[in-house]
Design a protein around this motif. Structure first.
Motif, PDB file in Angstrom:
ATOM      1  N   VAL A  63       0.848  -1.186   0.000  1.00  0.00           N
ATOM      2  CA  VAL A  63       0.000   0.000   0.000  1.00  0.00           C
ATOM      3  C   VAL A  63       0.889   1.244   0.000  1.00  0.00           C
ATOM      4  CG1 VAL A  63      -1.908  -1.144   1.203  1.00  0.00           C
ATOM      5  CG2 VAL A  63      -0.161   0.086   2.530  1.00  0.00           C
ATOM      6  N   THR A  64       0.308   2.377  -0.328  1.00  0.00           N
ATOM      7  CA  THR A  64       1.051   3.637  -0.237  1.00  0.00           C
ATOM      8  C   THR A  64       1.124   4.071   1.230  1.00  0.00           C
ATOM      9  OG1 THR A  64      -0.919   5.011  -0.457  1.00  0.00           O
ATOM     10  CG2 THR A  64       0.210   4.352  -2.505  1.00  0.00           C
ATOM     11  N   PRO A  65       2.085   4.929   1.573  1.00  0.00           N
ATOM     12  CA  PRO A  65       2.151   5.433   2.955  1.00  0.00           C
ATOM     13  C   PRO A  65       0.859   6.130   3.379  1.00  0.00           C
ATOM     14  CG  PRO A  65       4.169   5.957   1.777  1.00  0.00           C
ATOM     15  CD  PRO A  65       3.215   5.414   0.761  1.00  0.00           C
ATOM     16  N   ALA A  66       0.211   6.836   2.454  1.00  0.00           N
ATOM     17  CA  ALA A  66      -1.032   7.533   2.780  1.00  0.00           C
ATOM     18  C   ALA A  66      -2.132   6.547   3.171  1.00  0.00           C
ATOM     19  CB  ALA A  66      -1.478   8.387   1.592  1.00  0.00           C
ATOM     20  N   THR A  67      -2.241   5.446   2.424  1.00  0.00           N
ATOM     21  CA  THR A  67      -3.242   4.423   2.748  1.00  0.00           C
ATOM     22  C   THR A  67      -2.912   3.749   4.070  1.00  0.00           C
ATOM     23  OG1 THR A  67      -3.709   4.023   0.404  1.00  0.00           O
ATOM     24  CG2 THR A  67      -4.314   2.279   1.946  1.00  0.00           C
ATOM     25  N   ALA A  68      -1.630   3.468   4.288  1.00  0.00           N
ATOM     26  CA  ALA A  68      -1.213   2.842   5.552  1.00  0.00           C
ATOM     27  C   ALA A  68      -1.566   3.723   6.737  1.00  0.00           C
ATOM     28  CB  ALA A  68       0.286   2.560   5.518  1.00  0.00           C
ATOM     29  N   ARG A  69      -1.354   5.034   6.609  1.00  0.00           N
ATOM     30  CA  ARG A  69      -1.666   5.956   7.712  1.00  0.00           C
ATOM     31  C   ARG A  69      -3.177   6.073   7.918  1.00  0.00           C
ATOM     32  NH1 ARG A  69       2.573   8.987   5.350  1.00  0.00           N
ATOM     33  NH2 ARG A  69       1.039  10.226   4.173  1.00  0.00           N
ATOM     34  N   LYS A  70      -3.918   6.203   6.821  1.00  0.00           N
ATOM     35  CA  LYS A  70      -5.367   6.411   6.903  1.00  0.00           C
ATOM     36  C   LYS A  70      -6.069   5.249   7.592  1.00  0.00           C
ATOM     37  CE  LYS A  70      -9.445   7.335   4.009  1.00  0.00           C
ATOM     38  NZ  LYS A  70      -9.924   7.588   2.625  1.00  0.00           N
ATOM     39  N   TYR A  71      -5.629   4.012   7.266  1.00  0.00           N
ATOM     40  CA  TYR A  71      -6.329   2.838   7.805  1.00  0.00           C
ATOM     41  C   TYR A  71      -5.515   2.103   8.879  1.00  0.00           C
ATOM     42  CZ  TYR A  71      -9.395   3.569   3.782  1.00  0.00           C
ATOM     43  OH  TYR A  71     -10.267   4.113   2.865  1.00  0.00           O
ATOM     44  N   HIS A  72      -4.389   2.687   9.288  1.00  0.00           N
ATOM     45  CA  HIS A  72      -3.542   2.107  10.348  1.00  0.00           C
ATOM     46  C   HIS A  72      -3.104   0.679   9.972  1.00  0.00           C
ATOM     47  CE1 HIS A  72      -4.885   5.537  12.685  1.00  0.00           C
ATOM     48  NE2 HIS A  72      -6.148   5.188  12.461  1.00  0.00           N
ATOM     49  N   THR A  93       0.022  -4.826   9.023  1.00  0.00           N
ATOM     50  CA  THR A  93      -0.035  -6.248   8.692  1.00  0.00           C
ATOM     51  C   THR A  93      -1.237  -6.517   7.793  1.00  0.00           C
ATOM     52  OG1 THR A  93      -1.484  -6.929  10.510  1.00  0.00           O
ATOM     53  CG2 THR A  93       0.872  -6.727  11.009  1.00  0.00           C
ATOM     54  N   ILE A  94      -1.244  -7.703   7.191  1.00  0.00           N
ATOM     55  CA  ILE A  94      -2.402  -8.086   6.366  1.00  0.00           C
ATOM     56  C   ILE A  94      -3.646  -8.198   7.239  1.00  0.00           C
ATOM     57  CG2 ILE A  94      -3.368  -9.885   4.886  1.00  0.00           C
ATOM     58  CD1 ILE A  94      -0.555 -10.481   3.889  1.00  0.00           C
ATOM     59  N   ALA A  95      -3.477  -8.642   8.481  1.00  0.00           N
ATOM     60  CA  ALA A  95      -4.619  -8.766   9.394  1.00  0.00           C
ATOM     61  C   ALA A  95      -5.300  -7.417   9.627  1.00  0.00           C
ATOM     62  CB  ALA A  95      -4.159  -9.368  10.718  1.00  0.00           C
ATOM     63  N   ASP A  96      -4.539  -6.332   9.556  1.00  0.00           N
ATOM     64  CA  ASP A  96      -5.114  -5.004   9.768  1.00  0.00           C
ATOM     65  C   ASP A  96      -6.108  -4.616   8.675  1.00  0.00           C
ATOM     66  OD1 ASP A  96      -3.526  -4.678  12.030  1.00  0.00           O
ATOM     67  OD2 ASP A  96      -1.923  -3.656  10.926  1.00  0.00           O
ATOM     68  N   VAL A 123      -7.819 -17.292   5.473  1.00  0.00           N
ATOM     69  CA  VAL A 123      -6.849 -17.163   6.565  1.00  0.00           C
ATOM     70  C   VAL A 123      -7.036 -15.874   7.360  1.00  0.00           C
ATOM     71  CG1 VAL A 123      -4.384 -16.976   7.121  1.00  0.00           C
ATOM     72  CG2 VAL A 123      -5.155 -18.594   5.365  1.00  0.00           C
ATOM     73  N   TYR A 124      -7.340 -14.770   6.658  1.00  0.00           N
ATOM     74  CA  TYR A 124      -7.410 -13.468   7.317  1.00  0.00           C
ATOM     75  C   TYR A 124      -8.823 -12.908   7.447  1.00  0.00           C
ATOM     76  CZ  TYR A 124      -2.308 -12.858   7.115  1.00  0.00           C
ATOM     77  OH  TYR A 124      -0.951 -12.968   7.306  1.00  0.00           O
ATOM     78  N   GLY A 125      -9.778 -13.496   6.751  1.00  0.00           N
ATOM     79  CA  GLY A 125     -11.124 -12.924   6.752  1.00  0.00           C
ATOM     80  C   GLY A 125     -11.197 -11.620   5.978  1.00  0.00           C
ATOM     81  N   VAL A 126     -10.265 -11.416   5.060  1.00  0.00           N
ATOM     82  CA  VAL A 126     -10.188 -10.181   4.276  1.00  0.00           C
ATOM     83  C   VAL A 126     -10.978 -10.339   2.974  1.00  0.00           C
ATOM     84  CG1 VAL A 126      -8.642  -8.721   2.909  1.00  0.00           C
ATOM     85  CG2 VAL A 126      -7.988  -9.405   5.224  1.00  0.00           C
ATOM     86  N   GLN A 127     -11.966  -9.474   2.778  1.00  0.00           N
ATOM     87  CA  GLN A 127     -12.749  -9.476   1.550  1.00  0.00           C
ATOM     88  C   GLN A 127     -12.787  -8.052   1.000  1.00  0.00           C
ATOM     89  OE1 GLN A 127     -16.360 -12.101   1.396  1.00  0.00           O
ATOM     90  NE2 GLN A 127     -16.121 -12.157   3.625  1.00  0.00           N
ATOM     91  N   PHE A 128     -12.168  -7.861  -0.156  1.00  0.00           N
ATOM     92  CA  PHE A 128     -12.083  -6.536  -0.748  1.00  0.00           C
ATOM     93  C   PHE A 128     -13.370  -6.155  -1.479  1.00  0.00           C
ATOM     94  CE2 PHE A 128      -7.588  -7.810  -0.457  1.00  0.00           C
ATOM     95  CZ  PHE A 128      -7.067  -6.685   0.183  1.00  0.00           C
ATOM     96  N   VAL A 157       4.609   0.662   1.380  1.00  0.00           N
ATOM     97  CA  VAL A 157       4.586  -0.150   2.595  1.00  0.00           C
ATOM     98  C   VAL A 157       4.216  -1.590   2.263  1.00  0.00           C
ATOM     99  CG1 VAL A 157       3.531  -0.455   4.876  1.00  0.00           C
ATOM    100  CG2 VAL A 157       3.952   1.861   3.986  1.00  0.00           C
ATOM    101  N   LEU A 158       5.102  -2.519   2.611  1.00  0.00           N
ATOM    102  CA  LEU A 158       4.831  -3.948   2.436  1.00  0.00           C
ATOM    103  C   LEU A 158       4.200  -4.469   3.718  1.00  0.00           C
ATOM    104  CD1 LEU A 158       5.240  -6.610   0.779  1.00  0.00           C
ATOM    105  CD2 LEU A 158       7.469  -6.808   1.910  1.00  0.00           C
ATOM    106  N   LEU A 159       2.960  -4.936   3.635  1.00  0.00           N
ATOM    107  CA  LEU A 159       2.251  -5.400   4.824  1.00  0.00           C
ATOM    108  C   LEU A 159       2.778  -6.765   5.267  1.00  0.00           C
ATOM    109  CD1 LEU A 159      -1.418  -4.390   3.883  1.00  0.00           C
ATOM    110  CD2 LEU A 159       0.293  -3.078   5.163  1.00  0.00           C
ATOM    111  N   LYS A 160       2.978  -6.929   6.554  1.00  0.00           N
ATOM    112  CA  LYS A 160       3.524  -8.170   7.092  1.00  0.00           C
ATOM    113  C   LYS A 160       2.500  -9.300   7.012  1.00  0.00           C
ATOM    114  CE  LYS A 160       5.773 -10.163  11.167  1.00  0.00           C
ATOM    115  NZ  LYS A 160       6.185  -9.925  12.577  1.00  0.00           N
ATOM    116  N   ASP A 161       2.930 -10.432   6.502  1.00  0.00           N
ATOM    117  CA  ASP A 161       2.078 -11.630   6.424  1.00  0.00           C
ATOM    118  C   ASP A 161       2.145 -12.335   7.781  1.00  0.00           C
ATOM    119  OD1 ASP A 161       0.671 -13.912   5.707  1.00  0.00           O
ATOM    120  OD2 ASP A 161       2.239 -14.704   4.395  1.00  0.00           O
ATOM    121  N   ASN A 162       1.455 -11.787   8.763  1.00  0.00           N
ATOM    122  CA  ASN A 162       1.627 -12.238  10.141  1.00  0.00           C
ATOM    123  C   ASN A 162       0.985 -13.584  10.455  1.00  0.00           C
ATOM    124  OD1 ASN A 162      -0.618 -10.356   9.679  1.00  0.00           O
ATOM    125  ND2 ASN A 162      -1.170 -10.702  11.808  1.00  0.00           N
TER     126      ASN A 162
END
Length: 293
Positions: free
Chosen positions: A132-141, A144-147, A176-181, A221-226
């Motif tokens: 993600v971009t730094p702006a997206t990482a900051r906006k949504y905190h 990690t992928i779980a975030d 694994v993460y319950g992530v649905q875009f 920002v590379l999100l951690k595959d936690n």
């Protein structure tokens, strides 16, 4: 009668030798999928094989694994650079539970089709990652992928078409993460289409490769595959057993013995950021490691 038998035996022997020579003279076909790192690796394999006196034909940038691996099985290709965990997932439809390096390699060799051999694995690894971009990482905190789970419904995910169906893509992210875009956009494998879409905001999350130099170059920002969705991904040559002479086997194993993750990052950055030619980058690596001998 003895004279006739002797002549027949000589003719058969001569024919066998001629046939063997003909088979040996056929070029080894090195193939690759359609992203930067694969082009570099396939050119490295080619350069080292040719330096050892092996005639090589290149068929590069052919498409995804769904295209090139069947071509290896059918004999259209002879050698491919591969990724241990990704290939295992492809062969088992994501059902393998192996994640650590040794377990992944063992399971891979057990699941390869007859006549296909996985050679020595390198220490180098390149995994699928979410960026993600730094702006997206900051906006949504996001760290990690779980975030992503509570916010993914607002976001568009982009990557190669196969990411929609491969287990380490959309299906695994959900399981694994319950992530649905909100949406998925089919682009390319971390290439210019994906990079442009992420930079412009056309997508919010990009499927890229962890060794891509453009990630650090642009400050993404590379999100951690936690939860370890993606298993070990050691790079290794996969080849048809029928073409593996001792010379070819040693040449390919010699590459794996020296290839590192840091090497991949530097070479990928040269191609994707500095726009150096993959053939030149591969040639330089071979020279630096004294493998052209």
């Amino acid at each position: 009668m003895k004279k006739l038998s002797l002549l027949l035996a000589c003719a058969l022997a001569t024919g066998f030798i001629a046939g063997e020579a003909s088979a040996a003279s056929k070029p080894v076909v090195v193939g690759s999928t359609n992203f930067t790192e694969q082009l570099v690796l396939a050119n490295i394999y080619t350069d080292v094989l040719e330096a050892r006196g092996v005639t090589v034909k290149k068929r590069l940038n052919l498409g995804s694994r769904e295209v090139v691996f069947p071509a290896l099985k059918s004999g259209e290709l002879d050698v491919l650079p591969e990724y241990s965990g990704a290939l295992l997932g492809f062969l088992t439809n994501g059902k393998s539970k192996a994640h650590k390096q040794a377990a992944v390699l063992k399971a891979l060799r057990q699941n390869l089709p007859k006549g296909i051999v996985a050679l020595k694995a390198s220490s180098a690894q390149d995994k699928d990652g979410l960026v993600v971009t730094p702006a997206t990482a900051r906006k949504y905190h996001l760290k990690t992928i779980a975030d992503l789970k509570p916010v993914a419904g607002q976001l568009t995910f982009g990557g190669p078409p196969e990411a929609k169906t491969r287990y380490v893509g959309v299906p695994g992210l959900k399981q694994v993460y319950g992530v649905q875009f909100k949406n998925f956009r089919a682009l390319d494998a971390g290439g210019p289409l994906t990079q442009s879409a992420l930079a412009s905001g056309a997508i919010d999350v990009a499927r890229m490769f962890t060794t891509q130099g453009v990630i650090s170059d642009r400050g993404w920002v590379l999100l951690k595959d936690n939860k370890n969705l993606v298993p070990a991904q050691n790079i290794l040559p996969v080849a048809r057993k029928a073409i593996l002479t001792p010379k070819i086997r040693k040449a390919l194993n010699d590459v794996s013995a020296q290839l590192t993750t840091e090497d991949l990052q530097r070479m990928n950055q040269r191609v994707s950021v500095k726009h150096d030619d993959p053939e030149t980058v591969a040639e330089d690596w071979v020279k630096q490691h004294h493998l052209g001998q």
